[in-house]
Design a protein around this motif. Structure first.
Motif, mmCIF file in Angstrom:
data_model
loop_
_atom_site.group_PDB
_atom_site.id
_atom_site.type_symbol
_atom_site.label_atom_id
_atom_site.label_comp_id
_atom_site.label_asym_id
_atom_site.label_seq_id
_atom_site.Cartn_x
_atom_site.Cartn_y
_atom_site.Cartn_z
ATOM 1 N N GLU A 150 0.903 -1.208 -0.086
ATOM 2 C CA GLU A 150 -0.121 0.094 -0.021
ATOM 3 C C GLU A 150 0.892 1.081 0.038
ATOM 4 N N THR A 178 2.759 0.932 9.677
ATOM 5 C CA THR A 178 2.396 2.155 10.296
ATOM 6 C C THR A 178 3.236 3.226 9.814
ATOM 7 N N TYR A 219 3.526 2.533 17.090
ATOM 8 C CA TYR A 219 3.357 0.749 17.327
ATOM 9 C C TYR A 219 2.525 0.928 18.718
ATOM 10 N N ASP A 250 11.061 -3.061 11.073
ATOM 11 C CA ASP A 250 12.161 -3.514 11.330
ATOM 12 C C ASP A 250 12.659 -3.081 12.427
ATOM 13 N N SER A 251 12.271 -1.983 13.225
ATOM 14 C CA SER A 251 12.720 -1.394 14.391
ATOM 15 C C SER A 251 12.342 -2.615 15.573
HETATM 16 C C1 LIG Z 1 9.514 -5.406 3.982
HETATM 17 C C2 LIG Z 1 8.575 -4.479 4.483
HETATM 18 C C3 LIG Z 1 7.516 -3.748 3.738
HETATM 19 C C4 LIG Z 1 6.658 -2.730 3.769
HETATM 20 N N1 LIG Z 1 5.476 -2.296 3.233
HETATM 21 C C5 LIG Z 1 4.903 -1.167 3.400
HETATM 22 C C6 LIG Z 1 3.987 -0.877 2.754
HETATM 23 O O1 LIG Z 1 3.229 -1.457 1.673
HETATM 24 N N2 LIG Z 1 2.983 0.313 2.770
HETATM 25 C C7 LIG Z 1 3.650 0.926 3.874
HETATM 26 O O2 LIG Z 1 2.981 2.229 4.150
HETATM 27 N N3 LIG Z 1 4.576 0.651 4.634
HETATM 28 C C8 LIG Z 1 5.422 -0.480 4.210
HETATM 29 N N4 LIG Z 1 6.313 -0.630 5.343
HETATM 30 C C9 LIG Z 1 6.835 0.153 6.164
HETATM 31 C C10 LIG Z 1 6.516 -0.069 7.640
HETATM 32 O O3 LIG Z 1 5.124 -0.069 8.075
HETATM 33 C C11 LIG Z 1 7.179 0.876 8.665
HETATM 34 O O4 LIG Z 1 6.512 2.171 8.681
HETATM 35 C C12 LIG Z 1 8.449 1.214 8.423
HETATM 36 O O5 LIG Z 1 9.105 -0.196 8.140
HETATM 37 C C13 LIG Z 1 9.064 2.029 9.585
HETATM 38 O O6 LIG Z 1 8.949 1.114 10.897
HETATM 39 P P1 LIG Z 1 10.088 0.456 11.567
HETATM 40 O O7 LIG Z 1 10.818 1.881 12.204
HETATM 41 O O8 LIG Z 1 9.353 -0.374 12.564
HETATM 42 O O9 LIG Z 1 11.094 -0.363 10.478
HETATM 43 C C14 LIG Z 1 7.088 -1.889 4.934
HETATM 44 C C15 LIG Z 1 8.331 -2.304 5.792
HETATM 45 C C16 LIG Z 1 9.159 -3.283 5.439
HETATM 46 C C17 LIG Z 1 10.339 -3.726 6.336
#
Ligand SMILES: Cc1cc2nc3c(=O)[nH]c(=O)nc-3n(C[C@H](O)[C@H](O)[C@H](O)COP(=O)(O)O)c2cc1C
Length: 430
Positions: A53, A126, A148, A204-205
């Motif tokens: 998305e 998120t 989160y 991934d955080s």
């Molecule tokens: C493999 C992967 C696929 C993701 N796909 C989407 C997506 O399709 N749409 C979206 O809005 N965010 C997507 N995200 C973003 C995550 O929801 C998140 O906002 C972003 O990884 C930052 O969060 P974090 O700090 O926990 O990594 C994706 C993240 C990862 C790692």
């Protein structure tokens, strides 16, 4: 016997790796494209079909980023239509927890689960991105630290709503009083075939991993190499016990790309050709602009790297995360360019992600199997570079070998996505 592998098909969407210049490329909007990839995945006995998305068109240098995919329809609507033309394939929608409300989304997911007879999944993402937030009533209101908190309470609340109907079909009032949502009433959709649609997490955080360990059934991860995959796998699986969960309760599926050829050498040649298409001269400049954070249109993609420093905290690209320290990235690029005598475009090809599995069908099947056996993954989300025919080769040539060795199912044994994934039934908490 190899450990069972899980496979999913990612519909090529908002990314810079889909090759639109290929004559086989077709629309990313027409239903026929979604249908073709879904039917291919089901022919290959895949676990699920996956839609990402993006809630705002990306912008670059103040303009819509039209080298990327421009425009895509809403995922749950597409999946409801696919439910009618598929029979066993799981149907996974990425839906943001920041810009939705639990009652409405729980209803839509439970409806897809009914219409598909138990094949619905929700990839919970998120976002605190104010650029995306401008599209919504409460634009950009959510603090990064709270993403989160909201996502975890969102999933817990959705599950309360799904549990507000008893398994034998009686509705009961629900009441949820938390820091993010205070809602009460009666849920309109009876308990769906899976009880709870499958929950996928991508993030991934440390907080993201903890959220996945506490609440998700599947993780979609970027850690698609053997080494990084093993470290990630061990880290996440070790977090499960604290929530009273077993290692098998959470499946880890990296997003990966595959290029096959009759021989390993032919596959390598094809992979290099695809990389040249993915990193066109125009795309090379654009990728460099994302790193440097400034307009580089005056530079020649076939010439040397720009001789200027990157601009920190630049917002040249909107709607895409800028990874890492740009000074470190530029220094790394310069080192590669100098050591190998590469132009700007060649340096982009060399330093940005190449295909994960390249080889003859037999080589690819063996490598995928060893990733699963060595606990670098429980399966893979395959990201093709062509819409919508990009998984034809994989399904026709690699899947039969995986089936022959017993690494992958030859037939679906159950009818729900939960059963394909070998996930436990959710315990009804009335
Ligand atoms: C493999 C992967 C696929 C993701 N796909 C989407 C997506 O399709 N749409 C979206 O809005 N965010 C997507 N995200 C973003 C995550 O929801 C998140 O906002 C972003 O990884 C930052 O969060 P974090 O700090 O926990 O990594 C994706 C993240 C990862 C790692």
């Amino acid at each position: 016997m190899p450990r069972p592998m899980h496979l999913a098909a990612h519909f090529p969407g908002v990314n810079n790796t889909t090759v639109w210049a290929d004559p086989r490329s077709r629309s990313q909007i027409d239903f026929s494209s979604f249908e073709l990839l879904a039917r291919t995945a089901e022919r290959g006995k895949f676990d699920f079909f996956f839609l990402a998305e993006g809630l705002r068109l990306r912008e670059h240098n103040g303009r819509v980023h039209d080298l990327d995919v421009v425009g895509r329809p809403e995922s749950l609507t597409v999946l409801n239509a696919l439910a009618a033309v598929t029979d066993r394939l799981g149907l996974a929608a990425t839906v943001n927890a920041t810009f939705n409300e639990p009652y409405e989304l729980a209803r839509r997911l439970a409806t897809l689960d009914h219409l598909s007879a138990g094949r619905a999944a929700w990839n919970v993402v998120t976002s605190s991105d104010a650029f995306t937030g401008e599209n919504f009533r409460r634009g950009g209101y959510l603090d990064r630290a709270d993403r989160y908190t909201r996502a975890a309470e969102f999933v817990a609340t959705a599950r309360e709503l799904w549990d507000s109907w008893t398994p034998d079909g009686t509705s009961r009032p629900f009441a949820h009083d938390g820091t993010q949502f205070t809602i009460s009433g009666e849920f309109t959709v009876p308990r769906s075939p899976q009880g709870h649609p499958v929950v996928i997490q991508a993030g991934d955080s440390d907080e993201g991993r903890e959220f996945a360990a506490s609440a998700a059934d599947v993780i979609f991860t970027r850690h698609g190499t053997l080494e990084a995959g093993r470290v990630f796998y061990a880290d996440v699986k070790a977090r499960l016990a604290a929530y009273g969960r077993e290692p098998g309760d959470l499946k880890i599926m990296p997003g990966v790309t595959v290029v096959t050829g009759d021989t390993d050498a032919e596959a390598q040649e094809r992979a290099a050709g695809i990389r040249r298409q993915q990193v066109s001269p125009q795309n090379a400049i654009l990728t460099a602009e994302q790193i440097w954070g400034t307009d580089l249109s005056a530079y020649d993609p076939d010439g040397p790297l720009p001789d200027i420093d990157p601009v920190p905290d630049s917002e040249i690209t909107q709607g895409r995360v800028r990874h890492g320290d740009p000074f470190a990235t530029v220094a790394r690029w310069r080192a590669v360019s100098e050591a190998k005598g590469l132009s700007l475009r060649q340096t982009v090809i060399e330093t940005t992600t190449r295909q994960s599995f390249i080889g003859s069908p037999r080589t690819v099947a063996a490598e995928l199997t060893s990733f699963v056996d060595e606990r670098a993954a429980d399966g893979f989300i395959l990201v093709p570079h062509l819409t919508p025919s990009g998984l034809d080769d994989f399904v026709d040539r690699v899947v039969p070998l995986l089936q022959e060795s017993g690494a992958f199912r030859s037939e679906y044994t159950g009818s729900t996505l939960r059963s394909h994934l070998g996930l436990p039934e959710p315990v009804w908490k009335g």
